[in-house]
Design a protein around this motif. Sequence first.
Motif, PDB file in Angstrom:
ATOM      1  N   ILE A  13      -8.637   3.753   3.728  1.00  0.00           N
ATOM      2  CA  ILE A  13      -8.189   3.972   2.344  1.00  0.00           C
ATOM      3  C   ILE A  13      -8.774   5.302   1.889  1.00  0.00           C
ATOM      4  O   ILE A  13      -9.994   5.439   1.760  1.00  0.00           O
ATOM      5  CB  ILE A  13      -8.674   2.838   1.417  1.00  0.00           C
ATOM      6  N   SER A  56       0.852  -1.191   0.000  1.00  0.00           N
ATOM      7  CA  SER A  56       0.000   0.000   0.000  1.00  0.00           C
ATOM      8  C   SER A  56       0.885   1.236   0.000  1.00  0.00           C
ATOM      9  O   SER A  56       2.082   1.158   0.256  1.00  0.00           O
ATOM     10  CB  SER A  56      -0.939  -0.014   1.208  1.00  0.00           C
ATOM     11  N   PRO A  66      -3.879   0.863  -2.838  1.00  0.00           N
ATOM     12  CA  PRO A  66      -4.600   1.754  -1.922  1.00  0.00           C
ATOM     13  C   PRO A  66      -3.655   2.788  -1.303  1.00  0.00           C
ATOM     14  O   PRO A  66      -2.485   2.480  -1.039  1.00  0.00           O
ATOM     15  CB  PRO A  66      -5.114   0.794  -0.846  1.00  0.00           C
ATOM     16  N   LYS A  92     -11.421   8.988  -3.335  1.00  0.00           N
ATOM     17  CA  LYS A  92     -12.140   7.893  -2.697  1.00  0.00           C
ATOM     18  C   LYS A  92     -13.582   7.782  -3.214  1.00  0.00           C
ATOM     19  O   LYS A  92     -14.121   6.684  -3.358  1.00  0.00           O
ATOM     20  CB  LYS A  92     -12.155   8.124  -1.187  1.00  0.00           C
ATOM     21  N   ILE A 115      -6.876   6.144  -4.305  1.00  0.00           N
ATOM     22  CA  ILE A 115      -6.275   5.015  -5.024  1.00  0.00           C
ATOM     23  C   ILE A 115      -5.079   5.555  -5.792  1.00  0.00           C
ATOM     24  O   ILE A 115      -5.197   6.521  -6.556  1.00  0.00           O
ATOM     25  CB  ILE A 115      -7.252   4.389  -6.027  1.00  0.00           C
TER      26      ILE A 115
END
Lengths: 349, 370
Positions: A201, A130, A186, A218, A204
């Motif tokens: 999260i 991530s 994420p 998001k 992206i």
Amino acid sequence: MRIKKILVIICLMFFSTTLYGCYDYSEIENESFVYSLGIDKVNDSYQISAETLNMNDFGTDISAKPKIVLSKGDTLFKAMDNLNNSFYENLNLSHCELIIIGEDMSKSGINDVLNLVFEKNKLRFNTLLSTTVSGSANELMNKNKSDSLSSNEILTTLKDNDVFNKNCRIYNVINTIKNNKPLILPAINYNEQENNKNFNIEKISVFKDGMLDFMINKEDMTIYSFLTNHKGIYQLHLNNGLNVKTQLKKTSLNIKNDTLIINMDFKGYLEDNQVKEENNKIQSKIEEQIQGITKEFLNNLDNKYAYSLLENCDNNVYFNIQNKLTKKKLQDYKQKINVKVTLEDNMEG
Amino acid sequence: MKNTLTTKEIICTIILFLLGINIVGDYKLFSNINPSFLLISLIILFVFMFIEYIFLKKFDDGFYNTIKNKINKPFSKIVGVLFIVFITLLIPFYLKYLLLFIKTNFLLKTYIWIPCVVLLALLYFNLKNGIVSIGKLATFLFISNIVIIFISSVFAYKLFELNNMFTFFQNMNINNSNLIKNISSAFIFPFGDIVLLLLFSDKIRDKRKAKKIFVLSFVITIILIGIIITKNLLILGYPLIKLINYPSYTATGLISIGNFLARFEAIIGFNLFTAIFIKLGIYFYCAESSFKEIYNFKYIRYEIILYYILILVLTLLLPNSIMKLMLYFNYVKYYLIVFTIFIIATAIYCIFKEKNKYRQNKKKNMWYEY
């Protein structure tokens, strides 16, 4: 007699693998388990933050608190060696399930991190990757003020998410990069205000050639999940006092005569209906809303990536769309979005 | 009937012999570049097995005796020497592969010579009773291998990704500059050493079941290798499968049954250990019978220990990384290819000579009838 001999040989074969293990013998208290790694690039050098447990034994009382150990090096491997030296016990990476990559490191490329997994055979190929929304991985890891491991919270968030649970595993990340497809990871942020769930999260990160290119908000994440047929439950606020939970049944994408046909099938569940609207009207409202946000999402997507982002989806969609996307821009296709919603009394999950 | 193998034993032995290091599904062993070479390897395996089947059907005396009868004695000795060289080049390669697997995954700090000596000692004591003990052992180990392959495939179903298969087939076009180099690799690796089975032609108890033996062992091997490669491909994906050293080991490491059972990749280690053990057993047996042929010995007991020591030294001298080991293979592969073609040609020559003799006899018989 022969059978006995054979059995003896089999037993010997089993034991032969264990008998000469004395050189590798290590008690569990001599191992330092690392649960997550944060990797940053600071002024052309690499910085690794390892999250481990600080064990204190007060007679009968054993307390374990998370501890971040920092190490630096000119290369990632040098930083890893320094990390190894900073532990009194043996560094054990076999329980490391998460690698967080800082913003600067993401921009300069994640290939070094992937090489680390190849070389350090204790790091597993299903470790989750991530990124951070902004700032370094070390900053993010140090924000955790609770007594629990920050990696546990992040892992729970990632594993609950259908899109990322598979896509950001290292073995999938390597395939995506090698196949020249855009990689999505994420971007984690720390937010104290949400109920107990501090790490979430927020965006992206979209990578191209292993380097961070841009981030998707998001809000767009939901519609991206719809398009790529990743099932999950999503909340839609239609009006004041009218809240609906929707669950995707299936999305199918197809291209016919330069028209991108998107069929989405949903289940809906009324959470709150203070205005007492009729079911038919609610259904058409949901359909309109989803159609609207899908169109907006497709039109706002960067042309370079919209095309191949759609390939980054599950098998059903992939086989329909693969080799049919001949035009360079997604906006060159006419769009036909069909949304079907069935209101039900109960919602799965 | 003594010192011969039953149908079941020989089938299990051939399957484990062919599985060998393929049990970890190492893609590099099939080809460096393209999935198509996998098919070429399988076609070559089929051709070799077919020739061996005909040879087995025609002759009862064993390979060396047949050469003595059909060609001459010095030629059989030359073939023996060439066989020894072939085996001496390949045993250290397989042994080192297994030792490196143990070294990188289990015994990181242990010196490599310790497991090497243990393994060679096990092989020596196992082969003291001849080929029968290898056959019996193979029947036991075959079942455990099947169970492990089955377990590691069934419990992995959650990780299967069909897209990976799609990408794999997209890469099945041969258009690279190293075509000859890759085809030559596919020729000998990983199934080219099946020529060693020619030395087994007098060890099969029931020759009438030769067809069954070859068909079953060929089909089961292909199915098992197919399962292993498909499973690895569905889990790991195409570009990754050729980048890592032990795909089956890595893929099994990703499987978790519920929340309580995970990381049971060590079972793949057992699989590899047993398959290579049987493979090496056959290699040493063939070396032993070749030595008997060269020196006209009836029995070999302690003399063969010298050969085991030679193998130990050669194994320890080989490089300590898989990539460099593949380079070693590239150096010696041309000898292996030429030798394999030579042996297959010799077998075909013997078959044709036998056929001509049969025709002549038939003509003679017809003449007598008249």
